[in-house]
Design a protein around this motif. Sequence first.
Motif, PDB file in Angstrom:
ATOM      1  N   PRO A 123     -13.867   7.608   9.218  1.00  0.00           N
ATOM      2  CA  PRO A 123     -13.968   8.331   7.842  1.00  0.00           C
ATOM      3  C   PRO A 123     -13.014   9.524   7.866  1.00  0.00           C
ATOM      4  N   GLY A 124     -12.092   9.600   6.772  1.00  0.00           N
ATOM      5  CA  GLY A 124     -11.105  10.539   6.641  1.00  0.00           C
ATOM      6  C   GLY A 124      -9.851  10.065   6.965  1.00  0.00           C
ATOM      7  N   ALA A 125      -9.482   9.169   7.992  1.00  0.00           N
ATOM      8  CA  ALA A 125      -8.355   8.623   8.293  1.00  0.00           C
ATOM      9  C   ALA A 125      -7.762   8.091   7.216  1.00  0.00           C
ATOM     10  N   LYS A 126      -6.399   8.229   7.197  1.00  0.00           N
ATOM     11  CA  LYS A 126      -5.565   7.513   6.151  1.00  0.00           C
ATOM     12  C   LYS A 126      -4.037   7.499   6.772  1.00  0.00           C
ATOM     13  N   LEU A 127      -3.150   6.437   5.854  1.00  0.00           N
ATOM     14  CA  LEU A 127      -1.989   6.235   6.287  1.00  0.00           C
ATOM     15  C   LEU A 127      -1.103   6.283   4.859  1.00  0.00           C
ATOM     16  N   SER A 128      -0.363   7.303   4.866  1.00  0.00           N
ATOM     17  CA  SER A 128       0.112   7.609   3.538  1.00  0.00           C
ATOM     18  C   SER A 128       1.634   6.432   3.402  1.00  0.00           C
ATOM     19  N   LEU A 129       2.218   6.492   2.200  1.00  0.00           N
ATOM     20  CA  LEU A 129       2.814   5.500   1.623  1.00  0.00           C
ATOM     21  C   LEU A 129       4.008   5.476   2.607  1.00  0.00           C
ATOM     22  N   HIS A 130       4.414   4.362   2.901  1.00  0.00           N
ATOM     23  CA  HIS A 130       5.734   4.279   3.940  1.00  0.00           C
ATOM     24  C   HIS A 130       6.145   2.735   3.836  1.00  0.00           C
ATOM     25  N   PRO A 150     -14.641  -1.315   4.302  1.00  0.00           N
ATOM     26  CA  PRO A 150     -13.508  -1.733   3.466  1.00  0.00           C
ATOM     27  C   PRO A 150     -12.616  -0.352   3.104  1.00  0.00           C
ATOM     28  N   ALA A 151     -11.381  -0.733   2.745  1.00  0.00           N
ATOM     29  CA  ALA A 151     -10.498   0.605   2.514  1.00  0.00           C
ATOM     30  C   ALA A 151      -9.764   0.091   1.420  1.00  0.00           C
ATOM     31  N   THR A 152      -9.086   1.012   0.637  1.00  0.00           N
ATOM     32  CA  THR A 152      -8.107   1.001  -0.480  1.00  0.00           C
ATOM     33  C   THR A 152      -6.859   0.918   0.058  1.00  0.00           C
ATOM     34  N   PHE A 153      -6.043  -0.084  -0.334  1.00  0.00           N
ATOM     35  CA  PHE A 153      -4.666  -0.332   0.224  1.00  0.00           C
ATOM     36  C   PHE A 153      -3.868  -0.271  -1.023  1.00  0.00           C
ATOM     37  N   ASP A 154      -3.001   0.797  -0.886  1.00  0.00           N
ATOM     38  CA  ASP A 154      -2.043   1.143  -1.788  1.00  0.00           C
ATOM     39  C   ASP A 154      -0.639   0.464  -1.903  1.00  0.00           C
ATOM     40  N   PHE A 155      -0.247  -0.528  -2.808  1.00  0.00           N
ATOM     41  CA  PHE A 155       0.958  -1.381  -2.513  1.00  0.00           C
ATOM     42  C   PHE A 155       1.720  -1.050  -3.616  1.00  0.00           C
ATOM     43  N   GLY A 156       2.974  -0.530  -3.337  1.00  0.00           N
ATOM     44  CA  GLY A 156       3.975   0.069  -4.481  1.00  0.00           C
ATOM     45  C   GLY A 156       5.188  -0.688  -4.654  1.00  0.00           C
ATOM     46  N   TYR A 185       6.862  -0.155  -0.379  1.00  0.00           N
ATOM     47  CA  TYR A 185       5.901   1.106   0.087  1.00  0.00           C
ATOM     48  C   TYR A 185       4.504   0.636  -0.192  1.00  0.00           C
ATOM     49  N   HIS A 186       3.533   1.339   1.052  1.00  0.00           N
ATOM     50  CA  HIS A 186       2.346   0.673   1.067  1.00  0.00           C
ATOM     51  C   HIS A 186       1.628   1.913   1.841  1.00  0.00           C
ATOM     52  N   GLY A 187       0.275   1.896   1.512  1.00  0.00           N
ATOM     53  CA  GLY A 187      -0.624   2.930   2.412  1.00  0.00           C
ATOM     54  C   GLY A 187      -2.005   2.547   2.246  1.00  0.00           C
ATOM     55  N   ILE A 188      -2.716   3.341   3.102  1.00  0.00           N
ATOM     56  CA  ILE A 188      -4.384   3.339   3.020  1.00  0.00           C
ATOM     57  C   ILE A 188      -4.605   4.582   2.854  1.00  0.00           C
ATOM     58  N   ARG A 189      -5.534   4.601   1.877  1.00  0.00           N
ATOM     59  CA  ARG A 189      -6.169   5.858   1.240  1.00  0.00           C
ATOM     60  C   ARG A 189      -7.239   6.516   2.365  1.00  0.00           C
ATOM     61  N   ALA A 190      -7.804   7.689   2.269  1.00  0.00           N
ATOM     62  CA  ALA A 190      -8.733   8.022   3.192  1.00  0.00           C
ATOM     63  C   ALA A 190      -9.826   7.205   3.410  1.00  0.00           C
ATOM     64  N   LEU A 191     -10.171   6.703   4.420  1.00  0.00           N
ATOM     65  CA  LEU A 191     -11.525   5.997   4.541  1.00  0.00           C
ATOM     66  C   LEU A 191     -12.684   6.586   4.381  1.00  0.00           C
ATOM     67  N   LYS A 192     -13.442   6.043   3.554  1.00  0.00           N
ATOM     68  CA  LYS A 192     -14.829   6.569   3.151  1.00  0.00           C
ATOM     69  C   LYS A 192     -15.912   6.255   4.189  1.00  0.00           C
ATOM     70  N   LYS A 193     -16.879   7.153   4.402  1.00  0.00           N
ATOM     71  CA  LYS A 193     -17.957   6.968   4.958  1.00  0.00           C
ATOM     72  C   LYS A 193     -18.711   5.818   4.814  1.00  0.00           C
ATOM     73  N   GLY A 194     -19.305   5.130   5.818  1.00  0.00           N
ATOM     74  CA  GLY A 194     -19.874   3.843   5.734  1.00  0.00           C
ATOM     75  C   GLY A 194     -20.362   3.382   6.871  1.00  0.00           C
ATOM     76  N   HIS A 195     -21.183   2.216   6.890  1.00  0.00           N
ATOM     77  CA  HIS A 195     -21.415   1.416   8.300  1.00  0.00           C
ATOM     78  C   HIS A 195     -21.210  -0.222   7.964  1.00  0.00           C
ATOM     79  N   HIS A 196     -20.520  -0.651   8.730  1.00  0.00           N
ATOM     80  CA  HIS A 196     -20.482  -2.050   9.001  1.00  0.00           C
ATOM     81  C   HIS A 196     -21.280  -2.657  10.133  1.00  0.00           C
ATOM     82  N   ALA A 197     -21.801  -3.622   9.720  1.00  0.00           N
ATOM     83  CA  ALA A 197     -22.861  -4.472  10.584  1.00  0.00           C
ATOM     84  C   ALA A 197     -22.308  -4.604  11.703  1.00  0.00           C
ATOM     85  N   GLN A 198     -21.123  -5.036  11.890  1.00  0.00           N
ATOM     86  CA  GLN A 198     -20.242  -5.691  13.150  1.00  0.00           C
ATOM     87  C   GLN A 198     -19.663  -4.702  13.933  1.00  0.00           C
TER      88      GLN A 198
END
Length: 212
Positions: A123-130, A150-156, A185-198
């Motif tokens: 949570p909080g990690a991201k990858l800016s547009l590149h 889950p994560a939000t993927f920005d596709f430019g 260009y593409h990137g991943i927005r800051a990951l939100k807190k959560g819990h995945h079963a696996q």
Amino acid sequence: MTRLSAVGAGMIPLCDGAWLLKGFLLKYEQALLQNLERLTEHSPFRHMVTPGGYRMSVSMTNCGPRGWVTDERGYRYSETDPVTGRAWPDMPALFSQLAQQAASEAGYSDFCPDACLINRYVPGAKLSLHQDKDEQDFTHPIVSFSLGLPATFDFGGRTRRAPVTPYMLEHGDVVVWGGPSRLFYHGIRALKKGHHAQMGSQRINLTFRCAH
């Protein structure tokens, strides 16, 4: 290559040359995670530093003949892990088979990756547009696996200022882009807190490329 069955996958077009394959990996999640555990024992995750001295919030490792690295000398591919001094671990056959099949489903039948960058987001990690542009041949696509939160993927587009479209990437999804969209260009927005079963409170992304 034995053709694997990707049960439940649905293809969503993102733009010319780019596709989102929903649930493509779900049938193989346990085998993928077991392979990941072995790989990261050999070459552990680490936070790399950009040439400008920025410590990346995403931790990384690699598998395959070549691994992507960054430090004060720049962005590049290396045949050895700078942390261990050894060759990167071999790419598991399942990884390459699934990457090749996903590429084929998206219209890229000759994809044969020699590099797999493994990113770990908390949570909080991201990858800016590149752009993915450290490879030598841009005729090959990029294939990206999503596991965990889950994560939000920005596709430019072709420039950093081009409008971006957000897509929600969930556990088991694959994105493939190439051809006219290969250098978008593409990137991943800051990951939100959560819990995945696996996988708990993390997201793992595997990006397959033809580096040479």
